[in-house]
Design an enzyme around this catalytic site. Sequence first.
Site, short mmCIF file in Angstrom:
data_model
loop_
_atom_site.label_atom_id
_atom_site.label_comp_id
_atom_site.label_asym_id
_atom_site.label_seq_id
_atom_site.Cartn_x
_atom_site.Cartn_y
_atom_site.Cartn_z
N ASP A 1 0.87 -1.17 0.00
CA ASP A 1 0.00 0.00 0.00
C ASP A 1 0.92 1.23 0.00
O ASP A 1 2.11 1.12 0.33
CB ASP A 1 -0.86 -0.04 1.28
CG ASP A 1 -1.58 1.24 1.54
OD1 ASP A 1 -2.25 1.74 0.62
OD2 ASP A 1 -1.46 1.77 2.68
N ASP B 1 -0.22 5.09 0.94
CA ASP B 1 -0.47 6.06 2.01
C ASP B 1 -0.40 5.41 3.39
O ASP B 1 -1.15 4.47 3.68
CB ASP B 1 -1.86 6.69 1.82
CG ASP B 1 -1.91 7.59 0.61
OD1 ASP B 1 -1.02 8.44 0.49
OD2 ASP B 1 -2.83 7.44 -0.21
C1 XBP Z 1 -5.50 6.09 1.12
C2 XBP Z 1 -6.64 6.94 0.82
C3 XBP Z 1 -6.49 7.98 -0.22
C4 XBP Z 1 -5.75 9.20 0.14
C5 XBP Z 1 -6.06 10.30 -0.83
O1 XBP Z 1 -5.97 4.77 1.35
O2 XBP Z 1 -7.71 6.79 1.36
O3 XBP Z 1 -7.80 8.39 -0.51
O4 XBP Z 1 -6.10 9.58 1.47
O5 XBP Z 1 -5.82 9.99 -2.17
P1 XBP Z 1 -4.99 3.50 1.13
P2 XBP Z 1 -6.77 10.56 -3.34
O6 XBP Z 1 -3.72 3.81 1.86
O7 XBP Z 1 -5.73 2.36 1.77
O8 XBP Z 1 -4.79 3.31 -0.34
O9 XBP Z 1 -7.18 11.95 -2.95
O10 XBP Z 1 -5.92 10.54 -4.59
O11 XBP Z 1 -7.98 9.65 -3.46
MG MG Z 2 -2.86 3.05 3.66
#
Ligand code: XBP
Ligand code: MG
Length: 263
Positions: free
Chosen positions: A27, A29
């Site tokens: 993953d 973020d």
């Molecule tokens: C991460 C997210 C993303 C980011 C924002 O979830 O929820 O929405 O916060 O990115 P994960 P965008 O780590 O589970 O992938 O604004 O590009 O959607």
């Molecule tokens: Mg994440």
Amino acid sequence: MSGIGDHGPSLARPALRQPRLQAVIFDVDGTLADTERDGHRPAFNEAFLRHGLDVAWDAEEYGRLLQITGGRRRVATYLGERGYGPEAEDLAVRVHQTKTALFRERVVTGGFTTRPGVPELVADLRRAGIRIAVATTGRRAWAEPLVTQLLGPDVVEVLVTGEMVPRLKPDPAAYRLVLQELGLRADEALAVEDSAIGLRSVTAAGLATIVVTNDYTAGQDFAGAAAVRAGFDGPEPLSAQRCRAVHDSWWTRREEGMGPAPT
Ligand code: XBP
Ligand code: MG
């Protein structure tokens, strides 16, 4: 190279079993980098400002809003709950476009570093011949340059982003698509996630997960994870060997308790 004493493959020699773990899927973020509180959040806030909206998410509120995956959905849900009515969806699209451009700008100007221990783990996985892939619910406009910047060019073989799947995490679609593009079965890959939502997505796709928590996710329910850790580094850093061991034991437990693993 053949020569004296080299008689080619012997029929008596047992066939070498291919190691089960073929790929690790990360993953982005909160896992590869701490991008949420001081990355996405200020970009959302700046976008609200530019669109004339009196909205500013503080760190605590943003932590709660992370339960809504995908930036556009997060904004639309928030505005909807604050009485923006049918306008909320269109406004969210525009705010999110601005947020995406702002966040991408921050990425390409070198605004992020990996969580400690990530570069060492990725180098170790590559030395061990384990393939690297990424599954994120975020947008490609920033995820692609960010992943390249964090891990280097030509390291990630498959990158699945939010717009490539019909439903975001916790739906399994992103992990299923990564597996399909890698040409692997669920038991041949291991996911590394930071959140309970990410874990649900991986589990629903049938893979094992190592959870590496952060400030936002520590204390969430990680039942079913193959392992849960507070970081990649420390006295026992996460290594390729550790990934193989955790993966093997999760599948062994599963096969012993629940019969053959799904393919
Ligand atoms: C991460 C997210 C993303 C980011 C924002 O979830 O929820 O929405 O916060 O990115 P994960 P965008 O780590 O589970 O992938 O604004 O590009 O959607
Ligand atoms: Mg994440």
